[in-house]
Design a protein around this motif. Structure first.
Motif, PDB file in Angstrom:
ATOM      1  N   ASN A   1      -1.551   4.216  -4.594  1.00  0.00           N
ATOM      2  CA  ASN A   1      -2.511   3.243  -5.111  1.00  0.00           C
ATOM      3  C   ASN A   1      -3.741   3.110  -4.225  1.00  0.00           C
ATOM      4  O   ASN A   1      -4.678   2.385  -4.571  1.00  0.00           O
ATOM      5  CB  ASN A   1      -1.858   1.875  -5.313  1.00  0.00           C
ATOM      6  CG  ASN A   1      -1.195   1.336  -4.044  1.00  0.00           C
ATOM      7  OD1 ASN A   1      -1.568   1.698  -2.924  1.00  0.00           O
ATOM      8  ND2 ASN A   1      -0.211   0.469  -4.225  1.00  0.00           N
ATOM      9  N   THR A   2      -3.739   3.811  -3.073  1.00  0.00           N
ATOM     10  CA  THR A   2      -4.849   3.682  -2.121  1.00  0.00           C
ATOM     11  C   THR A   2      -5.081   5.011  -1.424  1.00  0.00           C
ATOM     12  O   THR A   2      -4.131   5.756  -1.160  1.00  0.00           O
ATOM     13  CB  THR A   2      -4.542   2.599  -1.062  1.00  0.00           C
ATOM     14  OG1 THR A   2      -4.020   1.431  -1.699  1.00  0.00           O
ATOM     15  CG2 THR A   2      -5.786   2.230  -0.291  1.00  0.00           C
TER      16      THR A   2
ATOM     17  N   THR B   1      -1.439   3.352   9.433  1.00  0.00           N
ATOM     18  CA  THR B   1      -2.670   4.029   9.009  1.00  0.00           C
ATOM     19  C   THR B   1      -2.691   5.438   9.578  1.00  0.00           C
ATOM     20  O   THR B   1      -3.464   5.776  10.466  1.00  0.00           O
ATOM     21  CB  THR B   1      -3.909   3.244   9.459  1.00  0.00           C
ATOM     22  OG1 THR B   1      -3.778   2.927  10.853  1.00  0.00           O
ATOM     23  CG2 THR B   1      -4.045   1.958   8.679  1.00  0.00           C
TER      24      THR B   1
ATOM     25  N   GLY C   1      -0.380   4.814   0.358  1.00  0.00           N
ATOM     26  CA  GLY C   1      -1.653   5.462   0.614  1.00  0.00           C
ATOM     27  C   GLY C   1      -1.540   6.872   1.146  1.00  0.00           C
ATOM     28  O   GLY C   1      -0.490   7.302   1.632  1.00  0.00           O
TER      29      GLY C   1
ATOM     30  N   ARG D   1      -7.451   6.728   1.975  1.00  0.00           N
ATOM     31  CA  ARG D   1      -8.209   6.374   3.176  1.00  0.00           C
ATOM     32  C   ARG D   1      -9.071   7.551   3.583  1.00  0.00           C
ATOM     33  O   ARG D   1      -8.621   8.705   3.532  1.00  0.00           O
ATOM     34  CB  ARG D   1      -7.281   6.008   4.334  1.00  0.00           C
ATOM     35  CG  ARG D   1      -8.032   5.684   5.631  1.00  0.00           C
ATOM     36  CD  ARG D   1      -7.093   5.174   6.709  1.00  0.00           C
ATOM     37  NE  ARG D   1      -6.371   6.238   7.364  1.00  0.00           N
ATOM     38  CZ  ARG D   1      -6.539   6.609   8.643  1.00  0.00           C
ATOM     39  NH1 ARG D   1      -7.445   6.021   9.390  1.00  0.00           N
ATOM     40  NH2 ARG D   1      -5.809   7.569   9.163  1.00  0.00           N
TER      41      ARG D   1
ATOM     42  N   ILE E   1       0.829  -1.208   0.000  1.00  0.00           N
ATOM     43  CA  ILE E   1       0.000   0.000   0.000  1.00  0.00           C
ATOM     44  C   ILE E   1       0.863   1.257   0.000  1.00  0.00           C
ATOM     45  O   ILE E   1       1.737   1.435   0.850  1.00  0.00           O
ATOM     46  CB  ILE E   1      -0.928   0.008   1.222  1.00  0.00           C
ATOM     47  CG1 ILE E   1      -1.899  -1.172   1.145  1.00  0.00           C
ATOM     48  CG2 ILE E   1      -1.695   1.318   1.328  1.00  0.00           C
ATOM     49  CD1 ILE E   1      -2.617  -1.446   2.437  1.00  0.00           C
TER      50      ILE E   1
ATOM     51  N   GLY F   1       2.306  -1.631   4.217  1.00  0.00           N
ATOM     52  CA  GLY F   1       2.103  -0.360   3.542  1.00  0.00           C
ATOM     53  C   GLY F   1       1.867   0.776   4.503  1.00  0.00           C
ATOM     54  O   GLY F   1       1.848   0.584   5.729  1.00  0.00           O
TER      55      GLY F   1
ATOM     56  N   TYR G   1      -7.559   2.392  -4.758  1.00  0.00           N
ATOM     57  CA  TYR G   1      -8.341   1.601  -3.820  1.00  0.00           C
ATOM     58  C   TYR G   1      -8.665   2.451  -2.593  1.00  0.00           C
ATOM     59  O   TYR G   1      -8.013   3.465  -2.332  1.00  0.00           O
ATOM     60  CB  TYR G   1      -7.585   0.334  -3.434  1.00  0.00           C
ATOM     61  CG  TYR G   1      -7.436  -0.624  -4.597  1.00  0.00           C
ATOM     62  CD1 TYR G   1      -8.477  -1.468  -4.962  1.00  0.00           C
ATOM     63  CD2 TYR G   1      -6.272  -0.650  -5.360  1.00  0.00           C
ATOM     64  CE1 TYR G   1      -8.357  -2.333  -6.046  1.00  0.00           C
ATOM     65  CE2 TYR G   1      -6.135  -1.509  -6.442  1.00  0.00           C
ATOM     66  CZ  TYR G   1      -7.193  -2.349  -6.786  1.00  0.00           C
ATOM     67  OH  TYR G   1      -7.072  -3.190  -7.863  1.00  0.00           O
TER      68      TYR G   1
ATOM     69  N   MET H   1       0.029  -2.203   9.005  1.00  0.00           N
ATOM     70  CA  MET H   1      -0.079  -0.978   8.204  1.00  0.00           C
ATOM     71  C   MET H   1       0.148   0.234   9.085  1.00  0.00           C
ATOM     72  O   MET H   1      -0.281   0.240  10.245  1.00  0.00           O
ATOM     73  CB  MET H   1      -1.484  -0.832   7.605  1.00  0.00           C
ATOM     74  CG  MET H   1      -1.859  -1.763   6.515  1.00  0.00           C
ATOM     75  SD  MET H   1      -3.480  -1.240   5.886  1.00  0.00           S
ATOM     76  CE  MET H   1      -4.068  -2.795   5.232  1.00  0.00           C
TER      77      MET H   1
ATOM     78  N   LEU I   1     -10.519  -1.733  -0.468  1.00  0.00           N
ATOM     79  CA  LEU I   1      -9.532  -2.655   0.093  1.00  0.00           C
ATOM     80  C   LEU I   1     -10.035  -3.287   1.380  1.00  0.00           C
ATOM     81  O   LEU I   1      -9.880  -4.487   1.619  1.00  0.00           O
ATOM     82  CB  LEU I   1      -8.228  -1.888   0.352  1.00  0.00           C
ATOM     83  CG  LEU I   1      -7.135  -2.597   1.139  1.00  0.00           C
ATOM     84  CD1 LEU I   1      -6.492  -3.679   0.281  1.00  0.00           C
ATOM     85  CD2 LEU I   1      -6.070  -1.597   1.600  1.00  0.00           C
TER      86      LEU I   1
END
Length: 709
Positions: A99-100, A354, A64, A102, A62, A395, A127, A352, A191
């Protein structure tokens, strides 16, 4: 005919009721209970795998970034961005190599519409990791996690989110979510889910210490191990019910986890460290176990923040012994001092990040750490990505895409009005500068560029003219700008003073620090003394740090004795920052401070090759351009021209509105008597109007790195 009409009406009522029940309340009937369940992502060991069009599984790491609904001048829960805004941002995020994305909570329908539009027109989709959260009031105000405004609302919102991503929900206004008719099915690009964006440690502690609630949970998709806490049992239950709802209704499953952070990580620390950093809890994702019925699997998620460089020495003796194999040879050279490696080795499931980031705001937050330029922000973001990759993490999500003007920071929050719409950016507050993109009010240009080029200044900007020179001023939603030029002024050699009077009740006509006098009682003096010794000074009565934190600074009472309203003493302007090491038991150390009033030399024009985003001033041929943050001059609400009133008359921060400020200009060693000051009118500004965006240097650095990796 009458019976026919009655029958038709009855059918319409039933149909309408079923439609409302489905789209408003998520009620459904499972007509295909034996239909196979699908999952586009799954975990394998510490990796996340994505299923390709051929059915094969490939590793998915990920890259992100967090996206919110924040815009300047708009409350975040108003979800002000429109479809076009989100689509423009997704284009830039995709070009960056991410690619992602949130989101923290259920966004408005424009967000999902834009995601659908982007992904159906691009070969490489973005994603979505969908966040699930409750309001701050519930998070920090609930008695425990089982409070109906917490647990019940979280489950209700979670089911709504499942319907939203499948394009089958109507959501009415709420306290934490967007609204609208969600008819865009984006589920193929989702995802997974993340429960929570941050947890109040006190809420977790109250839940864990309660004897009312269970310490275990056994569901269809999740169960808890023997070491689980009550909080972990709740997380297992919530995740289980979310998966159950989507499995039964849509025959889909996706990755799911709950958020954690260093303050609640799985490790036990010595009492001194745990007390210093409010480490009340140990939350361990390993204590929750997915069952065989969960196809995608489960991951661990951590918000990353400051970690003490010596944190490993503060692990308890028992914890150190238990982690002996993991700690052996642990690489502590990364930005988080080995924390990423520790978690990477500890967990048996994918990990992850996040939410991690570095602010480009002007003020420091931690001892030993200087503020970050945009270039340093980019370097640090890339370094954490590399460190996390080397530590085996699945990620990262950079927090955030855009600067957020309504965030407050513990060491500056008391100095600004928290009830004001975010129509100005306090560049003194760390929390407002984490974005890869910044906003400015207005069409395209700023009020001023501090770059040594005086051509933008006009005669209309002149506030004061003397035999020694002239002073011009402008302002915008971030800074007050000054351009001082003098006859015979040699910037690299001469010292220049700009006295400022804002508060009528406080100030001095004499500054003993510089031995200069003014024709008005002034509150501040800007002293330009070469590239490395320039600063803003404040008259000691108007020094907010002392008024608010004298006891923490030196165990003194700010009100005994009260500083004189016309004291000639001026002080440096400082902020309290977080201490690096905990204070030994039985000892007392004064608070650690950082001189935020010291001015930094450099070129603040983003188009310049030598651009320095933290620059405060730059010399011209015979003058100097300066920018001063509003809060540095004790403005708590500049759009409405509100400044701090006398702290000692109000026992804290209260506000008074002003229509003008007075400024002066003088050169050192020039006969002048009392420095003359002139009025600079303040009109403020209102919500509304246009704003423009600028991608920071860090964006382009990350773009180069991610597209090459």
């Amino acid at each position: 005919m009458k019976r026919f009409i009655i029958l038709v009406c009855a059918l319409l009522l039933v149909g309408g009721g079923a439609w409302c029940a489905s789209l408003y309340f998520g009620i459904y009937i499972d007509l295909h209970p034996d239909e196979p369940v699908t999952a586009a992502f799954r975990t394998e060991g510490r990796e996340i795998l994505r299923q390709t069009e051929t059915g094969a599984w490939e590793p998915f790491r990920i890259k992100g970034v967090d996206v919110s609904s924040n815009l300047p001048g708009e409350p975040p829960m108003d979800f002000a961005p429109e479809w076009e805004d989100y689509l423009r941002w997704f284009e830039q995020i995709g070009e960056m190599g991410a690619n992602t994305i949130r989101c923290y909570t259920l966004m408005d329908d424009d967000f999902y519409h834009a995601l659908h539009a982007y992904n159906t027109t691009h070969d490489k989709p973005l994603y979505l990791l969908q966040g699930l959260q409750v309001s701050d009031a519930a998070n920090y105000g609930a008695e425990d996690i089982y409070d109906s405004d917490f647990f019940g609302l979280l489950l209700k919102n979670s089911r709504a989110v499942v319907d939203v991503i499948h394009g089958r929900r109507i959501v009415s206004p709420g306290d934490t979510s967007g609204t609208g008719y969600y008819r865009w099915d984006v589920s193929e690009w989702v995802l997974g889910y993340l429960v929570g964006s941050e947890w109040d440690s006190g809420n977790i502690a109250y839940t864990n210490n309660s004897t009312t609630y269970p310490t275990s949970y056994r569901g269809t998709y999740f169960s808890t191990g023997p070491e689980a806490s009550r909080f972990e049992a709740v997380m297992a239950r919530i995740m289980d019910q979310i998966v159950e709802y989507e499995t039964a209704k849509y025959k889909n499953q996706r990755l799911i986890a709950f958020v954690n952070d260093p303050n609640n990580d799985p490790f036990e620390y010595e009492y001194l460290y745990a007390t210093r950093f409010a480490k009340y809890n140990q939350i361990d994702a390993e204590n929750i176990r997915p069952t065989a019925a969960l196809q995608p699997g489960y991951y661990a998620a951590y918000r990353l923040s400051y970690v003490n460089p010596d944190f490993l020495q503060y692990l308890s003796e028992a914890q150190t012994a238990e982690l002996a194999d993991i700690l052996n040879g642990l690489d502590t050279s990364d930005i988080y001092h080995g924390y990423l490696n520790l978690l990477g080795r500890y967990h048996t499931i994918p990990v992850m990040a996040t939410g991690y980031g570095f602010s480009t705001s002007r003020a420091a937050l931690y001892e030993g750490q200087e503020p970050f330029t945009e270039q340093q922000q980019g370097e640090s973001l890339i370094q954490v990505w590399q460190d996390a990759t080397e530590a085996g993490w699945a990620g990262v999500f950079i927090s955030t895409w855009q600067d957020v003007w309504d965030r407050r920071t513990w060491n500056t929050g008391y100095a600004t009005m928290d009830s004001v719409m975010p129509v100005w950016q306090d560049v003194q507050s760390d929390g407002q500068g984490y974005g890869l993109m910044e906003f400015y009010l207005g069409e395209k240009e700023r009020a001023c560029y501090v770059d040594g080029d005086a051509s933008e200044w006009t005669q209309e900007d002149v506030v004061l003219e003397t035999a020694q020179g002239s002073l011009s001023m402008r302002y915008d939603e971030k800074y007050l700008y000054f351009f001082a030029q003098g006859t015979g002024f040699y910037p690299e050699q001469d010292i220049l003073y700009i006295p400022i009077d804002t508060l009528p009740a406080v100030g001095s006509t004499y500054c003993e620090n510089y031995d200069i006098s003014f024709d008005r009682a002034c509150d501040f003096v800007i002293c330009i003394d070469g590239r490395d010794n320039s600063r803003v000074m404040v008259q000691e009565r108007y020094e907010i740090l002392w008024a608010m934190h004298a006891n923490e600074l030196s165990r003194e009472n700010a009100y005994d004795p009260i500083r004189s309203a016309n004291s000639p003493v001026f002080h440096t302007i400082n902020l309290m920052i977080q201490r690096k090491d905990p204070i030994p038991i039985g000892e007392w150390y004064g608070a650690v401070t950082y001189e935020t009033g010291k001015l930094r030399y450099g070129n603040a024009n983003p188009s310049a090759a030598e651009y320095d985003s933290l620059s405060d001033f730059m010399f011209t041929e015979n003058g100097v351009e300066i920018r001063i943050p509003w809060q540095l001059l004790n403005f708590g609400n500049p759009p409405e021209r509100e400044i701090h009133d006398d702290y000692y008359e109000n026992y804290g921060v209260e506000y008074i509105q002003i229509d003008e400020m007075y400024v002066g200009l003088a050169l050192e060693d020039t006969p002048q008597g009392r420095i003359r000051t002139e009025s600079f009118p303040l009109e403020g500004w209102e919500k509304g109007g246009n704003s423009h965006e600028r991608l920071k240097q860090s964006y382009y650095m990350l773009k180069d790195h991610w597209n090459a990796s």
